[in-house]
Design an enzyme around this catalytic site. Sequence first.
Site, short mmCIF file in Angstrom:
data_model
loop_
_atom_site.label_atom_id
_atom_site.label_comp_id
_atom_site.label_asym_id
_atom_site.label_seq_id
_atom_site.Cartn_x
_atom_site.Cartn_y
_atom_site.Cartn_z
N GLU A 201 12.69 -0.72 -7.30
CA GLU A 201 11.57 0.19 -7.10
C GLU A 201 11.92 1.25 -6.05
OE1 GLU A 201 8.67 -0.48 -4.06
OE2 GLU A 201 8.74 -2.64 -4.52
N LYS B 8 2.90 -10.63 -0.27
CA LYS B 8 2.74 -10.22 1.12
C LYS B 8 1.66 -11.05 1.80
CE LYS B 8 4.12 -5.41 0.18
NZ LYS B 8 4.22 -5.47 -1.28
#
Length: 701
Positions: free
Chosen positions: A48, A182
């Site tokens: 990404e 996360k």
Amino acid sequence: MLKRISAHLLERGISTFPNRLCKNDGLFIIHPSVSQALADSRPVVALESTIITHGMPYPHNLSTAQEVEAIVRAEGATPATVGVIHGRVHVGLSSKELDYLARSKTSLKVSRRDLPFAISKGLCGGSTVSGTMIAAHKAGIPVFVTGGIGGVHRGGEKSLDISADLTELGRTPIAVICAGVKSILDIGRTLEFLETQGVCVATYGMSNNFPAFFSPQSGFASPYHVNDAKDAAELIAGTLSLGLQSGLLLAVPIPDEHAAVGQEIERAIQVAVAEASSKGITGKDVTPFILQKVNELTKGKSLQANIALIHNNAKVGSQIACALSDCMRKKGTPAAVQLKEIENVSDPKSNIVVIGGINVDFIAKGKTEKLVFGQTNPGSVCQSFGGVGRNIADSLCRMGQTPLFISAIGTDSHSNAVLNYCKHMDIGAVARLQDQSTATYCAVITENGELSLGLGDMDIHQQITVHYVSQFDKQISSASLVCLDGNIPVSTIDYVCYYAKKKLVPVWYEPTDSDKACKPFLSESWKSLTYISPNLAELCTMNKTLGLPSPTVLPSSLEEIVSCALTLSRPLLEHLHCVVVTLGAMGVLLCGEHDKGSVNLQLKRKEKRGRLCAAHYPALPVTPEEIVNVSGAGDSLASGIMNGILLGRDTHSCVRMGLLAARMSMASPHPIAPTVTSGSVDPDKVSSQIWPLPTFTWMEE
């Protein structure tokens, strides 16, 4: 009305009409290194770029991106960093493009939602997890490495703030390698949501503890775990072979030497989350704010840990990609139940190889001018066997050639009917795939021949993979000509173009429809083509894919059409030998090098290049009453010209063979008329009174 519809169908054939988006319709640019690796069946890792545009400050973002790509290469894979530059999605970035994104302060954060806007406005941006998954899947890359994925935000049960990463994992078959979710998110609800989306989740290593990005443990468990890269590769291969339209999440714990600071970072995260809430920061701005704040509170320790886990993910992901490549080579094409060795399936002396689709067609023709939906209409339904590749191979076979046809069918009831109908052809290279459906197409047309509705199930064409086709390298290398139809995957087209160029074998590309016309032009592969046979709309798509000007509205008069086709063909002839533009009821236009009163179709080496010109050949006369089935007319035209080339005939004879074959097929209920033979398409044996004379236009003075 019949004449207009028949002309349209003659250009392409109704059996190739399924309304399906091209893998890349000119908006996706595959870097040559990535394209070549895919063509060679070498492992590729997608990366990404939001970590470049939004994850870290400059120059840490650039150096991290460069380091990650270096790690991927060191492990034996090719990196494919995805980013949006000036409205185009790039799969693989050059060093200059990486630097450009790293320095940009106006780049968007591009998820699935943002792609249309970024493209329509010609903007630049970093691809998120979901945006990268889309691009990787379109390019044919099964492994994607990132830092961590998004998830359900804390309080998400009230705010419904759920990352698009999760829904993308539920709809796009890509293996995502990450460090878990996360820790600023609600990890438990994220795992529950992934389960709802049908996403297989596994931890990489001996434990099934699900990691929380900066910490190897989140307090939650993955449903499964894989011990090493080999186990992970087998899991991915199994997922892909099932044909599920959902992804796979492999969570890699942060290395132990960097996990010690996890508790300190977690405390900083709690402070940053509270501050973000008090300042009213929401949506896509939350993560960048928290990461920056945490970096300040930990005095850079979080950034160091972030870089360390990304490096580790890149290493592990690359090892998995390499293991997957080995696994696929050893196991063969997924779900295949009939993958014979080359020596057992076909005659290595085949003079032409055709690679493309095979369909079972159902043509429903109403007995009224207009059909009424929602009720039963009087009409007739007939079954035939089509597919562009099959039609071309069938026609060539009936003309006396010995084509090897490479394709794929299922193991359903349609497959036996297909094989029985095609028993006069060399179908030893047609793979029968377990738990797959043979491609089918249904066209509903009115009494006047107008297409009312078309439905197609062509998914099996994506199983004509590089790995399967590469088993026939021997036949390809010894062929006089290779023909590709646009239904096969981009990676397969790239591979055949690369291999054929290396073996000096000419390649003919039949694009099948406007959506698929772009495929070879997404990379340098088109420069390896020798012949292409598009209609005018497909020729526009090819130019548009290369960033060349093309008309928004197609002309209608013959003079305007010829002028437009010449303009569009001219830049392609810098590398192609001949552009064969099919014009339906208006005939065919050849664009290429002048030789002996026409366009040179034969590959003759000359010391000096001739002038470029175009020759227009009108169609043979045909009345509406003579037209029975137009689905294979365009394919008959192309195969007739190919037959003439293989026989070494002059251009006039080649084109006349194609026009004769097309006319015969239109008068038959089958896409390819059984009456097509070497004699019936020989212009020397047909009255010369019907032959129209070509008209010439010079493309350069």
